[in-house]
Design a protein around this motif. Structure first.
Motif, PDB file in Angstrom:
ATOM      1  N   ASN A  34     -17.593  16.099  42.757  1.00 36.60           N
ATOM      2  CA  ASN A  34     -16.287  16.671  42.463  1.00 36.60           C
ATOM      3  C   ASN A  34     -16.297  18.208  42.493  1.00 36.60           C
ATOM      4  OD1 ASN A  34     -17.897  16.908  40.267  1.00 36.60           O
ATOM      5  ND2 ASN A  34     -16.434  16.104  38.779  1.00 36.60           N
ATOM      6  N   LEU A  35     -17.386  18.820  42.951  1.00 45.16           N
ATOM      7  CA  LEU A  35     -17.454  20.280  43.031  1.00 45.16           C
ATOM      8  C   LEU A  35     -17.334  20.719  44.479  1.00 45.16           C
ATOM      9  CD1 LEU A  35     -20.369  21.096  40.554  1.00 45.16           C
ATOM     10  CD2 LEU A  35     -17.909  21.342  40.145  1.00 45.16           C
ATOM     11  N   GLN A  36     -16.507  21.732  44.692  1.00 43.27           N
ATOM     12  CA  GLN A  36     -16.315  22.261  46.012  1.00 43.27           C
ATOM     13  C   GLN A  36     -17.508  23.143  46.401  1.00 43.27           C
ATOM     14  OE1 GLN A  36     -13.688  21.346  47.885  1.00 43.27           O
ATOM     15  NE2 GLN A  36     -13.058  20.039  46.148  1.00 43.27           N
ATOM     16  N   SER A  37     -17.612  23.433  47.691  1.00 42.50           N
ATOM     17  CA  SER A  37     -18.745  24.236  48.185  1.00 42.50           C
ATOM     18  C   SER A  37     -18.759  25.630  47.583  1.00 42.50           C
ATOM     19  CB  SER A  37     -18.688  24.326  49.710  1.00 42.50           C
ATOM     20  OG  SER A  37     -17.466  24.930  50.126  1.00 42.50           O
ATOM     21  N   HIS A  38     -17.614  26.231  47.406  1.00 42.60           N
ATOM     22  CA  HIS A  38     -17.614  27.578  46.810  1.00 42.60           C
ATOM     23  C   HIS A  38     -18.001  27.522  45.341  1.00 42.60           C
ATOM     24  CE1 HIS A  38     -13.558  26.112  45.760  1.00 42.60           C
ATOM     25  NE2 HIS A  38     -13.582  27.011  44.772  1.00 42.60           N
ATOM     26  N   GLU A  39     -17.681  26.391  44.671  1.00 40.81           N
ATOM     27  CA  GLU A  39     -18.071  26.232  43.275  1.00 40.81           C
ATOM     28  C   GLU A  39     -19.593  26.050  43.173  1.00 40.81           C
ATOM     29  OE1 GLU A  39     -14.093  24.182  41.384  1.00 40.81           O
ATOM     30  OE2 GLU A  39     -15.548  22.914  42.418  1.00 40.81           O
ATOM     31  N   LEU A  40     -20.157  25.301  44.118  1.00 42.55           N
ATOM     32  CA  LEU A  40     -21.622  25.162  44.149  1.00 42.55           C
ATOM     33  C   LEU A  40     -22.301  26.513  44.405  1.00 42.55           C
ATOM     34  CD1 LEU A  40     -21.942  21.831  46.172  1.00 42.55           C
ATOM     35  CD2 LEU A  40     -22.394  22.172  43.735  1.00 42.55           C
ATOM     36  N   LEU A  41     -21.643  27.356  45.239  1.00 40.53           N
ATOM     37  CA  LEU A  41     -22.173  28.700  45.486  1.00 40.53           C
ATOM     38  C   LEU A  41     -22.169  29.525  44.214  1.00 40.53           C
ATOM     39  CD1 LEU A  41     -23.235  30.826  47.455  1.00 40.53           C
ATOM     40  CD2 LEU A  41     -20.840  31.420  47.976  1.00 40.53           C
ATOM     41  N   TYR A  42     -21.097  29.374  43.411  1.00 43.37           N
ATOM     42  CA  TYR A  42     -21.034  30.103  42.127  1.00 43.37           C
ATOM     43  C   TYR A  42     -22.157  29.643  41.193  1.00 43.37           C
ATOM     44  CZ  TYR A  42     -16.326  31.439  43.632  1.00 43.37           C
ATOM     45  OH  TYR A  42     -15.244  31.922  44.314  1.00 43.37           O
ATOM     46  N   LEU A  43     -22.390  28.322  41.173  1.00 40.64           N
ATOM     47  CA  LEU A  43     -23.460  27.806  40.318  1.00 40.64           C
ATOM     48  C   LEU A  43     -24.830  28.341  40.747  1.00 40.64           C
ATOM     49  CD1 LEU A  43     -22.391  24.065  39.816  1.00 40.64           C
ATOM     50  CD2 LEU A  43     -22.581  25.832  38.058  1.00 40.64           C
ATOM     51  N   GLU A  44     -25.031  28.422  42.080  1.00 41.07           N
ATOM     52  CA  GLU A  44     -26.298  28.954  42.576  1.00 41.07           C
ATOM     53  C   GLU A  44     -26.480  30.402  42.174  1.00 41.07           C
ATOM     54  OE1 GLU A  44     -29.948  29.527  44.188  1.00 41.07           O
ATOM     55  OE2 GLU A  44     -28.910  27.661  43.696  1.00 41.07           O
ATOM     56  N   ARG A  45     -25.393  31.168  42.190  1.00 38.67           N
ATOM     57  CA  ARG A  45     -25.478  32.568  41.757  1.00 38.67           C
ATOM     58  C   ARG A  45     -25.793  32.664  40.270  1.00 38.67           C
ATOM     59  NH1 ARG A  45     -20.264  35.184  44.982  1.00 38.67           N
ATOM     60  NH2 ARG A  45     -21.206  35.127  47.077  1.00 38.67           N
ATOM     61  N   ILE A  46     -25.160  31.763  39.478  1.00 37.23           N
ATOM     62  CA  ILE A  46     -25.453  31.735  38.038  1.00 37.23           C
ATOM     63  C   ILE A  46     -26.938  31.438  37.810  1.00 37.23           C
ATOM     64  CG2 ILE A  46     -25.045  30.471  35.901  1.00 37.23           C
ATOM     65  CD1 ILE A  46     -22.136  30.097  36.825  1.00 37.23           C
ATOM     66  N   ARG A  47     -27.446  30.405  38.540  1.00 38.24           N
ATOM     67  CA  ARG A  47     -28.847  30.025  38.371  1.00 38.24           C
ATOM     68  C   ARG A  47     -29.799  31.149  38.808  1.00 38.24           C
ATOM     69  NH1 ARG A  47     -33.239  27.802  40.787  1.00 38.24           N
ATOM     70  NH2 ARG A  47     -32.372  28.282  42.833  1.00 38.24           N
ATOM     71  N   ALA A  48     -29.506  31.763  39.990  1.00 36.32           N
ATOM     72  CA  ALA A  48     -30.392  32.829  40.502  1.00 36.32           C
ATOM     73  C   ALA A  48     -30.416  34.027  39.565  1.00 36.32           C
ATOM     74  CB  ALA A  48     -29.933  33.238  41.899  1.00 36.32           C
ATOM     75  N   ASN A  49     -29.232  34.435  39.102  1.00 36.05           N
ATOM     76  CA  ASN A  49     -29.183  35.580  38.189  1.00 36.05           C
ATOM     77  C   ASN A  49     -29.801  35.240  36.840  1.00 36.05           C
ATOM     78  OD1 ASN A  49     -27.633  38.016  39.405  1.00 36.05           O
ATOM     79  ND2 ASN A  49     -26.460  36.240  40.064  1.00 36.05           N
TER      80      ASN A  49
END
Length: 429
Positions: free
Chosen positions: A236-251
């Motif tokens: 249920n998560l869009q690709s841009h939302e997954l990108l935001y999560l990846e940024r949260i995880r990386a930071n």
């Protein structure tokens, strides 16, 4: 009245005896006077030829002076001394009073020294010092004083120079003692300041460790939940939302790395790092480090290589601390080497076959010569723009050098811009 011829014989005999006695006394007196004259002549000849200055006087009226006395005082002839009529003008006023008192004391029978030191003035006005030895004599039948003098001017000058030198030494010693006291005060002030700085550093490190620990716990939760959401099991998560999560995880991971570095550094500075030395096989340790970076180099334009001796004996060290140093050094080398290779090279002692040197060699961007030492300071990199381009906290090399020092090793660097760098861990042999 009877004359001598008519006197009785006993009286004539007595008178003849008296005449003989008178003649004998007169002859004896003449002999004594002649002997005295001869003795006075010999004495006069003796003192006239003496190299010591001699003067004979009564109440400072000169009766005799030899040539040496006249020469010492700058006169041509002893007659110049005699014609003065008084010896007092030879001496300064203060000395005249002292000499007059000395003679008066002798006349009154008081005990006085037979040796004196006096200031005098030569005929040309030059002041001199005299050592005078005084004794009473009979001169021409009357009491007089014989004074034998020595010129001690040079000795007095030497004594004065010595006194001045001693006074200068006293002043110099006082200055030295004052300087020592000031340096001791400065050293004490420096010690107190050092103690205060170390205490402040310990307090800061304790604070950082506490804060880092408190931050790491919630940050771990943030990274963990980001990882769970990124799995997107419900789709249920869009690709841009997954990108935001990846940024949260990386930071989050970057921030966690910074916190871990700060925590490690604070422990080192607070002296709370404990070493656990055990027999360690460096070959296996290096393989673990290489394996940890396998994902980093996979598909990249860079190779991670090793050069190990054919035989390598185990050695005692804290394996986890040495592993942390190697991870920092290899991680930095990979980060600053866009293409080429990073090599971990180990050298061993030819006798014990234990490792004595570990080099991490890269073909990366290199470090300017003026920045080589600065890179080991906290929060420092070769260039501020590097932090923006490559990232990093600037604490890895600081921690690595501190850990090497705790282990008894040296961490050094050699580098050339655009050709690469070599970080070396030097172990005691």
């Amino acid at each position: 009245m009877h004359d001598a011829d008519s006197a009785p014989e006993p009286l004539l005999a007595e008178l003849a005896a008296l005449r003989q006695q008178h003649a004998a006394l007169a002859a004896a007196l003449a002999d004594q006077q002649r002997a005295e004259r001869e003795s006075d002549a010999r004495f006069r000849d003796l003192i006239e030829g003496s190299i010591q200055g001699i003067v004979i006087h009564r109440n400072f009226i000169p009766l005799f002076a030899n040539q040496a006395y006249a020469t010492i005082l700058g006169y041509e002839s002893p007659d110049d001394i005699i014609t003065m009529g008084s010896l007092l003008p030879i001496f300064p006023p203060a000395e005249r009073a002292r000499l007059t008192g000395y003679v008066q004391a002798r006349q009154e029978g008081r005990s006085v020294s037979r040796q004196q030191e006096h200031q005098a003035v030569r005929q040309d006005g030059t002041p001199i010092w005299l050592d005078a030895k005084i004794r009473e004599i009979i001169w021409e039948g009357e009491h007089a004083l014989q004074v034998t003098i020595f010129d001690i001017t040079e000795r007095k000058r030497a004594e004065e120079a010595l006194l001045q030198h001693a006074a200068a030494l006293v002043l110099a010693n006082a200055e030295l003692q004052r300087g020592i006291a000031e340096r001791q005060q400065a050293a004490e002030a420096l010690r107190l300041a050092k103690d205060a700085a170390e205490e402040a550093s310990r307090a800061k490190s304790t604070f950082l460790a506490t804060v880092s620990h408190e931050l790491r716990t919630p940050l771990g939760s943030i990274i963990g939940f980001a990882n769970l959401l990124a799995k997107n099991k419900g789709k249920n998560l869009q690709s841009h939302e997954l990108l935001y999560l990846e940024r949260i995880r990386a930071n989050g991971l970057h921030l966690l790395g910074l916190i871990n570095d700060i925590l490690d550094l604070s422990k080192i500075e607070a002296g709370r790092v404990e070493l656990e030395r055990t027999p360690t096989w460096l070959t296996a340790l290096v393989q673990e480090v290489v394996a940890q970076f396998a994902g980093t180099v996979r598909g990249a334009k860079i190779q991670l290589l090793t050069e190990m001796p054919p035989r390598l004996a185990p050695f005692y060290t804290d394996a986890s601390k040495l592993r942390q140093v190697l991870l920092n050094l290899v991680g930095n080398a990979l980060k600053f080497t866009p293409r080429g290779q990073v090599t971990i090279r180990v050298e061993s002692d030819p006798v014990t076959q234990q490792p004595r040197r570990i080099d991490v060699i890269d073909t990366g961007i290199g470090i300017p010569a003026e920045r080589l030492e600065g890179i080991f300071e906290r929060f420092q990199q070769a260039d501020n723009s590097i932090t923006r381009h490559y990232g990093g906290t600037g604490l890895g090399l600081t921690i690595s050098r501190s850990l090497c020092q705790l282990l008894g090793y040296q961490l050094t660097v050699q580098s050339e811009v655009d050709k690469g760098s070599t970080f070396s861990i030097l172990m005691p042999t």
